[in-house]
Write a protein that holds these residues in place. Structure first.
Motif, PDB file in Angstrom:
ATOM      1  N   UNK A 140       0.830  -1.206   0.000  1.00  0.00           N
ATOM      2  CA  UNK A 140       0.000   0.000   0.000  1.00  0.00           C
ATOM      3  C   UNK A 140       0.863   1.254   0.000  1.00  0.00           C
ATOM      4  N   UNK A 141       0.251   2.335  -0.434  1.00  0.00           N
ATOM      5  CA  UNK A 141       0.971   3.588  -0.610  1.00  0.00           C
ATOM      6  C   UNK A 141       1.689   4.012   0.667  1.00  0.00           C
ATOM      7  N   UNK A 142       1.020   3.878   1.807  1.00  0.00           N
ATOM      8  CA  UNK A 142       1.646   4.293   3.062  1.00  0.00           C
ATOM      9  C   UNK A 142       2.944   3.566   3.323  1.00  0.00           C
ATOM     10  N   UNK A 143       2.927   2.249   3.141  1.00  0.00           N
ATOM     11  CA  UNK A 143       4.134   1.465   3.362  1.00  0.00           C
ATOM     12  C   UNK A 143       5.206   1.754   2.333  1.00  0.00           C
ATOM     13  N   UNK A 144       4.803   1.923   1.078  1.00  0.00           N
ATOM     14  CA  UNK A 144       5.767   2.213   0.015  1.00  0.00           C
ATOM     15  C   UNK A 144       6.512   3.509   0.315  1.00  0.00           C
ATOM     16  N   UNK A 145       5.775   4.532   0.740  1.00  0.00           N
ATOM     17  CA  UNK A 145       6.381   5.840   0.997  1.00  0.00           C
ATOM     18  C   UNK A 145       7.204   5.829   2.274  1.00  0.00           C
ATOM     19  N   UNK A 146       6.640   5.304   3.338  1.00  0.00           N
ATOM     20  CA  UNK A 146       7.312   5.384   4.629  1.00  0.00           C
ATOM     21  C   UNK A 146       8.559   4.515   4.669  1.00  0.00           C
ATOM     22  N   UNK A 147       8.656   3.520   3.757  1.00  0.00           N
ATOM     23  CA  UNK A 147       9.860   2.695   3.657  1.00  0.00           C
ATOM     24  C   UNK A 147      10.763   3.132   2.507  1.00  0.00           C
ATOM     25  N   UNK A 148      10.331   4.120   1.736  1.00  0.00           N
ATOM     26  CA  UNK A 148      11.033   4.529   0.526  1.00  0.00           C
ATOM     27  C   UNK A 148      11.303   3.325  -0.367  1.00  0.00           C
ATOM     28  N   UNK A 149      10.292   2.451  -0.479  1.00  0.00           N
ATOM     29  CA  UNK A 149      10.417   1.283  -1.352  1.00  0.00           C
ATOM     30  C   UNK A 149      10.534   1.762  -2.788  1.00  0.00           C
ATOM     31  N   UNK A 150      11.478   1.202  -3.496  1.00  0.00           N
ATOM     32  CA  UNK A 150      11.653   1.637  -4.884  1.00  0.00           C
ATOM     33  C   UNK A 150      11.256   0.510  -5.811  1.00  0.00           C
ATOM     34  N   UNK A 151      12.191  -0.180  -6.432  1.00  0.00           N
ATOM     35  CA  UNK A 151      11.791  -1.241  -7.324  1.00  0.00           C
ATOM     36  C   UNK A 151      12.661  -1.338  -8.546  1.00  0.00           C
ATOM     37  N   UNK A 152      12.069  -1.791  -9.645  1.00  0.00           N
ATOM     38  CA  UNK A 152      12.852  -2.226 -10.786  1.00  0.00           C
ATOM     39  C   UNK A 152      13.188  -1.126 -11.778  1.00  0.00           C
ATOM     40  N   UNK A 153      12.406  -0.061 -11.805  1.00  0.00           N
ATOM     41  CA  UNK A 153      12.666   0.993 -12.785  1.00  0.00           C
ATOM     42  C   UNK A 153      12.865   2.371 -12.176  1.00  0.00           C
ATOM     43  N   UNK A 154      12.308   2.605 -10.990  1.00  0.00           N
ATOM     44  CA  UNK A 154      12.289   3.988 -10.496  1.00  0.00           C
ATOM     45  C   UNK A 154      13.651   4.459  -9.991  1.00  0.00           C
ATOM     46  N   UNK A 155      14.523   3.522  -9.593  1.00  0.00           N
ATOM     47  CA  UNK A 155      15.860   3.902  -9.127  1.00  0.00           C
ATOM     48  C   UNK A 155      15.813   4.929  -8.013  1.00  0.00           C
ATOM     49  N   UNK A 156      16.712   5.908  -8.087  1.00  0.00           N
ATOM     50  CA  UNK A 156      16.701   7.001  -7.113  1.00  0.00           C
ATOM     51  C   UNK A 156      16.115   8.275  -7.709  1.00  0.00           C
ATOM     52  N   UNK A 157      15.692   8.211  -8.966  1.00  0.00           N
ATOM     53  CA  UNK A 157      15.222   9.424  -9.648  1.00  0.00           C
ATOM     54  C   UNK A 157      13.698   9.545  -9.673  1.00  0.00           C
ATOM     55  N   UNK A 158      12.981   8.442  -9.462  1.00  0.00           N
ATOM     56  CA  UNK A 158      11.525   8.500  -9.493  1.00  0.00           C
ATOM     57  C   UNK A 158      10.910   7.845  -8.255  1.00  0.00           C
ATOM     58  N   UNK A 159      11.693   7.700  -7.193  1.00  0.00           N
ATOM     59  CA  UNK A 159      11.164   7.079  -5.978  1.00  0.00           C
ATOM     60  C   UNK A 159      10.312   8.077  -5.187  1.00  0.00           C
ATOM     61  N   UNK A 160       9.822   7.659  -4.042  1.00  0.00           N
ATOM     62  CA  UNK A 160       8.938   8.526  -3.250  1.00  0.00           C
ATOM     63  C   UNK A 160       9.644   9.796  -2.816  1.00  0.00           C
ATOM     64  N   UNK A 161      10.936   9.713  -2.507  1.00  0.00           N
ATOM     65  CA  UNK A 161      11.696  10.882  -2.066  1.00  0.00           C
ATOM     66  C   UNK A 161      11.666  11.965  -3.134  1.00  0.00           C
ATOM     67  N   UNK A 162      11.789  11.567  -4.392  1.00  0.00           N
ATOM     68  CA  UNK A 162      11.864  12.532  -5.491  1.00  0.00           C
ATOM     69  C   UNK A 162      10.494  13.007  -5.971  1.00  0.00           C
ATOM     70  N   UNK A 163       9.431  12.252  -5.665  1.00  0.00           N
ATOM     71  CA  UNK A 163       8.134  12.572  -6.274  1.00  0.00           C
ATOM     72  C   UNK A 163       7.089  13.055  -5.280  1.00  0.00           C
ATOM     73  N   UNK A 164       7.420  13.137  -4.006  1.00  0.00           N
ATOM     74  CA  UNK A 164       6.430  13.619  -3.044  1.00  0.00           C
ATOM     75  C   UNK A 164       6.317  15.140  -3.116  1.00  0.00           C
ATOM     76  N   UNK A 165       5.089  15.632  -3.062  1.00  0.00           N
ATOM     77  CA  UNK A 165       4.820  17.062  -3.184  1.00  0.00           C
ATOM     78  C   UNK A 165       4.447  17.674  -1.829  1.00  0.00           C
ATOM     79  N   UNK A 166       3.524  17.028  -1.141  1.00  0.00           N
ATOM     80  CA  UNK A 166       3.087  17.517   0.167  1.00  0.00           C
ATOM     81  C   UNK A 166       2.553  16.340   0.958  1.00  0.00           C
TER      82      UNK A 166
END
Length: 943
Positions: A140-166
Motif C-alpha cells: 500500500x501507498x503508506x508502506x511504500x512511501x514510509x519505507x522509501x520502497x523503490x523497485x525495478x525501474x524507479x531507481x533514485x530518480x523516481x522514488x517517493x523521495x523525489x516525487x512527493x509534493x506535500x
C-alpha cells in the motif's frame, strides 16, 4: 489478559472507535501482528483505525500513557518494521481515498490504497506512480512511501523521495500538520515552538560541514534506506519540505502520514523486454554498467539459482535447465513514446551488448502479455525461493547496494561470501542498473549453531559492503530491526548521532516504532524470530508475504488467507509442544468462525500467491476432518438422492415464492427475520432476491438432426432455482439457454440420468470430499457417453460447476461455461442488436481462476451500449450458500460495488452463477441474472 495500562488505553479510545475494530483477544493479536518479515512480536492491542480523527485520538492516548505504537498497512514489509509487542494501529481499510490532480500530473492519496491501483487510476492519463516495488500489487501507498520502497525501474530518480509534493502528518502527540496548507503550517509553528527552528539549525549545521554534506550526497547517489533519510538537509531549503522528506524511509518511527500528494511520472506506451544470458555474474554486471549509459529503463539480474527457482514457471524456456552453475541472466526493459524510437533503443542496446559474451542471441519482445510474463517471473523470485525452502526454516531476504564503478567486483565477492558460509541454495538477484541486489537465504533459526553461522555471514557481508565498497546495507527494504544495530557502522558517529537527534525531535518519548532504525541492542537482529513449523503440505510453502490478501474477500471481515495460515501454524506448534493449553483452546475456538466458517473458499488467494497456495482448499480440508460420521452419512444420502433433494428444494422455493407474492416483501420479510432470530440464525436469511422454484428440462434431445451439436448439462442449482419475484424475466436459466442454442442452430444432447447428476461442488465446499468426488465421477461418465468420448463440446450453465469439472475430469472432454461458449461458438451464428440501457456485470471467482473473466465484458459489450464492471470487487461473498447463513459476508464482498452501481444506474446485472446473482441482487439493488438472458434478449439467429 492484556496489561492494565493497555486496558485503560482501550477504554479511552472506545469512546470514539467501535469495539469491533479494537482487538485484544489472542487470535486477532497474533493474526494482525504478523507481517512479511522473519520476526514476530505479538501486540497487546490492535486497532483498525478508520480516519485521521481516530488516528489522532489513538496517538494522543498512547502518548499520554507513554505506550509504544507501531503502524501497519499491508504488512508486506520484510525487515520487521510493522510488528509490535504494544499497540498496533492498522491503516488499510477505509484509507483508500484519492483524487487525480492536474490531468494526472499529480495525485492525492491516502495510505491504504494499493500501489497497483494507483497505476490503474493514472493509466488513462499516460502516467504512473513513481515507486515500483515488486510487491506493488499488494503493498500500500503508506508502506511504500514510509519505507522509501523503490523497485525495478524507479531507481533514485523516481522514488517517493523525489516525487512527493506535500503530506498530512500526524505526530506522536496527535498534532496534525498539512504541509500544503499555509494556516496549518503557521499553526504548527505556533503550537510546536522550537521545532521548525531546530530543523533550520540542523540544516545550516550540516551544510556548513562541507565534508559531511559531501558524504551525505555520495551515500544517496545510490539507493540507501539505512537509517533515517538525512539528505533533505542538503537537498532542500524550506523546513517544511525537509520535514516531508524526512518522513520518507522513516518506517513509522517519526510520525504517521495520513495523506500525500505525489507527482506522477510518464508511463511510456511502447515497451520491450529481453532476458539476456551471460556466462557468469561478473560479465553480467559489467554489461549492466555499460548499459547504464544506454536507453535502458530496467535491468534485473538473476543468478543461476534465481533462474532455477523459476525455471518451471510458465513462459520460461526449457533451455534454461541446460545452463551451467555460473550462468547469470539480466532481464532488460526499454521504453519509448513510439515504435520507431523503441526499435532504435533496441538496436542501441544490442550494439552495446556486442562487446560482451552472451550465451544466446539477444531477442526483445514488445508483446504486452510476454512482457508481463517476464516481469512477473522476476517479481516471483523471492516467494518462489521461499516456497522451495526446507520446511521449518525461515526465508530471509537481505538488500544491499554498491556503486557502479565497483559493481562487478562487489557482487562477485558477495556471492563468494554467501557460498563460503555454506549457503549453497542462496539466491542473488535484483536491480543491477542501480547496483542494488537482494540475496535470499533459507535459514534455520531453531538451531543455535545455524544462528551463529548466520551471524558470522552477516558480519562478513556488512564489513565488505561498508569498509571495502562504501555501499548501502539497506537499499530499499528499510532498516527495520534486522539492520538497526549496523546503522552506526555504515554512517559513522556523526551520521548516527544526527539520526538520534532527529528521532528525539520528532518523538521525544520514543513511543513510535521503538527498536526500528534506532536500537541500542547490538543483538536485536538475532531475536524474536518467527516460527514456521511444519503444518500441512498445502500451506507449508507459505512465507507469509501477504500477497494473497489483496484477493481474499474476507480481508477486514474476519481473517485473511495469510492470517488463517498463521493461526493454523500456531495451533500446530502448540499441539506439538503440549504447552499453553489455554492459548491453544482460545485459538481453536476463535478459528471456528474467523478462520473456517467465514472463509468463502473461492481460491482467489491462489491467483496472487507466488507459490500458488489455495488456502480455500486447505480450509475445505479442515472442514472434511471435522465432519462427524453422521454428517458424512447425510452428505452421502443427499448425493445418492440428488433428484429428490433438487425437487424438494424447488418445491420449497415455490412455496416461499408464493408466500412472498401473497404477503408482500415487507410483511414476509418480517416473518422470515423473526423466524431466523428465534432459531439462533440456523434458518437461512431470506432476501427478496430469493428465487422461485424451477425444474429440470426433459432429457429428450433437441434438433437431433442438426449439423452442430452440444451436450448441455444444466447444473443442479439452475435445475432448482428459477427467477426471483421481481426479476424482469419468467423463464428459467435452462429454458433460456436452450432457446439461445436453438437460435444458433445447435442440436442439444442431455446426459443420461441428468436429474441426479452434479459436479460435486456443494459437497466439496462443505468438506464432504468423498461424496463430491463420487458425484463428479458419475457426471464425467455420463458426459463422456453423451459427447461420444469428447466428439461434442459440453456446456454447463454455471461457472463454478464448470471450474470443478475442469479440475477433476477427463481431458477428452471439451468443457465450457456460458460466456466462453457464446464467445467461441455463437458469435458468428447470432445477430446482435445491443440494447441502449446500461447494464452491469459480475465476474465470478471461477471465471477469474479460469482466466476468462474478460470474456464476460466482451460478450456483454456486444449486447448493451454501456457495461459497468465495478472495480475492486473479487468474490461476491455469497460463496455457494454462505450468503444465506452469513449475509454480512456477502455485504462485505460487494461493499465497494454499491456506490458504483448507484452512480452508474444500470437497469440490470448479469453473471454466470445463480447464487452469485442472488447475492448481487440482494446487495446492489438491481436484478442480476445469467448472461444467457441478455444474449437471448438481443439476438436473433442468422439462419
Amino acid at each position: 489478559m492484556i496489561d492494565v495500562e493497555y486496558q485503560k488505553y482501550v477504554k479511552a479510545i472506545s469512546t470514539q472507535i467501535p469495539e469491533e475494530r479494537i482487538f485484544t483477544d489472542t487470535l486477532h493479536r497474533l493474526a494482525y501482528g504478523t507481517d512479511g518479515g522473519f520476526y514476530r512480536l505479538e501486540p497487546q492491542v490492535v486497532v483498525r483505525v478508520a480516519n485521521e480523527k481516530e488516528m489522532q485520538l489513538c496517538l494522543r492516548e498512547a502518548s499520554s500513557r507513554k505506550l509504544p505504537v507501531t503502524f501497519k498497512a499491508a504488512g508486506t514489509s520484510l525487515s520487521g518494521q510493522t510488528i509490535s509487542d504494544s499497540i498496533l494501529l492498522m491503516a488499510s481499510d477505509g484509507w483508500e481515498d484519492y483524487e487525480v490532480l492536474e490531468e494526472g500530473q499529480k495525485i492525492r492519496l491516502q495510505p491504504g490504497i494499493i500501489g497497483a491501483k494507483v497505476n490503474t487510476i493514472l493509466a488513462p492519463y499516460g502516467r504512473k506512480f513513481g515507486p515500483d516495488p515488486a510487491s506493488i500489487n499488494s503493498a500500500m501507498v503508506g508502506g511504500i512511501i514510509i519505507n522509501n520502497a523503490s523497485g525495478m525501474n524507479c531507481g533514485t530518480h523516481e522514488n517517493a523521495y523525489q516525487t512527493i509534493e506535500s503530506a498530512k502528518i500526524i505526530f506522536a502527540d496527535g498534532t496534525l500538520l498539512d504541509t500544503a496548507d499555509a494556516d496549518s503550517r503557521e499553526s504548527f509553528r505556533r503550537t510546536r515552538p522550537g521545532f521548525i527552528e531546530k530543523i533550520e539549525e540542523i540544516r545550516d549545521r550540516v551544510r556548513a560541514d562541507e565534508a559531511f554534506a559531501a558524504r551525505i550526497r555520495k551515500k544517496y547517489s545510490i539507493k540507501n534506506t539505512t537509517g533515517f533519510s538525512i539528505n533533505p538537509f542538503v537537498d532542500y531549503d524550506d523546513p517544511f519540505q525537509i520535514i516531508i522528506n524526512l518522513m520518507i524511509g522513516s518506517e513509522g518511527a517519526l510520525a504517521f502520514i495520513s495523506e500525500v500528494v505525489m507527482r506522477s511520472v510518464p508511463n511510456y506506451p511502447c515497451k520491450a523486454s529481453s532476458m539476456v544470458y551471460f556466462p557468469d555474474i561478473m560479465t553480467a554486471c559489467r554489461a549492466t554498467v555499460a548499459l547504464k549509459e544506454g536507453p535502458v529503463d530496467g535491468a534485473e539480474l538473476l543468478d543461476r539459482l534465481a533462474l532455477k527457482s523459476v525455471e518451471n514457471e510458465k513462459g520460461i524456456p526449457d533451455f534454461i535447465k541446460q545452463f551451467d552453475e555460473t550462468t547469470t541472466a539480466v532481464l532488460l526493459e526499454t521504453m519509448a513514446l513510439d515504435d520507431d524510437t523503441l526499435a532504435e533503443n533496441i538496436a542501441q542496446i544490442k550494439n552495446i551488448l556486442d562487446d560482451f559474451t552472451t550465451l544466446r542471441p539477444v531477442e526483445f519482445t514488445s508483446d504486452p502479455a510476454e512482457n508481463a510474463q517476464l516481469w512477473n517471473i522476476r517479481k516471483g523470485v523471492f516467494p518462489a525461493v521461499g516456497g522451495m525452502r526446507e520446511i521449518g526454516t525461515t526465508c530471509l531476504i537481505e538488500d544491499v547496494a554498491y556503486h557502479m564503478d565497483t559493481l562487478a567486483e562487489a557482487t562477485k565477492e558477495l556471492q563468494d561470501i554467501v557460498a563460503e558460509y555454506g549457503y549453497t541454495d542462496a539466491v542473488i538477484y535484483g536491480h543491477a542498473l542501480e547496483g542494488n541486489f537482494h540475496f535470499i537465504l533459507n535459514q534455520d533459526f531453531s538451531d543455535p549453531k545455524e544462528v551463529e553461522r548466520y551471524e558470522k555471514m552477516m558480519h562478513a557481508v556488512i564489513e565488505m559492503t561498508v569498509d571495502k565498497y562504501d555501499g548501502s546495507l539497506k537499499a530499499e527494504h528499510g532498516t527495520g530491526r534486522n539492520m538497526a544495530p549496523f546503522v552506526k557502522k555504515e554512517w559513522g558517529e556523526k551520521g548516527y548521532e544526527l539520526m538520534r537527534e532527529i528521532k528525539q525531535l520528532f518523538d521525544p518519548d520514543t513511543i513510535l516504532n521503538p527498536g526500528v532504525i534506532i536500537n541500542d541492542d547490538p543483538e536485536c537482529y538475532l531475536k524474536n524470530f518467527k516460527p514456521l513449523p511444519q503444518c500441512d503440505p498445502i500451506i507449508d510453502k507459505c512465507i507469509e508475504c501477504g500477497f494473497c490478501e489483496v484477493n481474499c474477500m474476507s480481508n477486514n471481515f474476519s481473517l485473511t488467507a495469510r492470517q488463517r495460515i498463521v493461526i493454523q501454524r500456531e495451533i500446530t506448534r502448540l499441539k506439538k509442544s503440549g504447552k499453553n493449553p489455554e492459548r491453544l483452546a482460545e485459538l481453536e475456538k476463535g478459528f471456528i468462525f474467523e478462520g473456517d466458517e467465514s472463509c468463502a473458499g473461492d481460491g482467489l488467494c491462489q491467483t496472487s500467491c507466488p507459490v500458488s497456495i489455495d488456502t480455500g482448499k486447505y480450509i475445505k480440508q479442515i472442514r472434511a476432518a471435522n465432519r462427524s460420521k453422521l454428517s458424512k452419512k447425510i452428505g452421502k444420502f443427499t448425493g445418492d438422492h440428488l433428484d429428490l433433494v433438487c425437487s424438494s428444494a424447488s418445491l420449497a422455493l415455490g412455496v416461499v415464492g408464493g408466500m412472498h407474492s401473497l404477503l408482500g416483501t415487507k410483511n414476509f420479510g418480517k416473518i422470515c427475520d423473526t423466524a431466523r432470530s428465534v432459531s439462533g440464525n440456523r434458518i437461512p436469511q431470506w432476501t427478496p432476491a430469493m428465487p422461485k422454484g424451477a425444474s429440470a428440462p426433459k432429457a429428450t434431445p433437441i434438433n437431433a438432426h442438426a449439423e452442430k451439436k452440444v451436450v448441455y448439462f444444466p447444473a443442479c442449482i439452475t435445475r432448482s432455482m428459477g427467477p426471483a419475484k421481481d426479476d424482469p424475466v419468467n423463464d428459467s436459466v435452462t429454458e433460456v439457454t436452450i432457446r439461445v442454442l436453438k437460435k444458433a442452430g445447435y442440436g442439444i444432447i442431455f446426459p443420461e440420468g441428468m436429474k441426479n447428476l452434479c459436479c460435486g461442488t456443494p459437497w466439496e465446499s462443505k468438506g464432504f470430499i468423498e461424496t463430491a468426488d463420487m458425484k463428479s465421477s458419475e457426471l464425467e461418465k455420463a458426459l463422456l457417453i453423451a459427447s461420444e468420448q469428447g466428439k461434442y463440446p459440453v456446456l454447463c450453465d454455471t461457472s463454478p460447476c464448470l471450474y470443478r469439472m475442469r479440475k477433476v475430469m477427463d481431458s477428452k472432454l471439451e468443457l465450457y461455461e456460458p460466456i466462453e461458449f457464446v464467445h467461441k461458438f455463437l458469435l458468428d451464428k447470432l445477430d446482435f442488436t445491443p440494447k441502449k440501457e446500461t447494464v452491469a456485470i459480475h465476474q465470478t471467482c471461477s471465471t477469474k481462476k479460469m482466466g476468462i473473466a474478460a470474456l464476460l465484458k466482451d460478450v456483454a459489450s456486444m449486447c448493451a451500449e454501456k457495461v459497468v464492471l465495478p472495480p475492486d470487487v473479487n468474490c461476491c461473498g455469497f460463496a455457494g450458500d454462505k450468503g444465506f447463513h452469513i449475509p454480512d459476508l456477502n455485504a462485505h464482498g460487494l461493499r465497494k460495488a454499491v456506490p458504483v452501481i448507484k452512480q452508474e444506474g444500470p437497469v440490470a446485472g448479469y453473471s454466470n452463477s445463480r447464487t452469485c446473482e442472488i447475492g448481487c441482487t440482494s446487495e446492489l439493488g438491481i436484478p442480476y441474472m445469467s448472461i444467457m438472458y441478455l444474449v437471448d434478449e438481443v439476438t436473433t439467429g442468422k439462419n
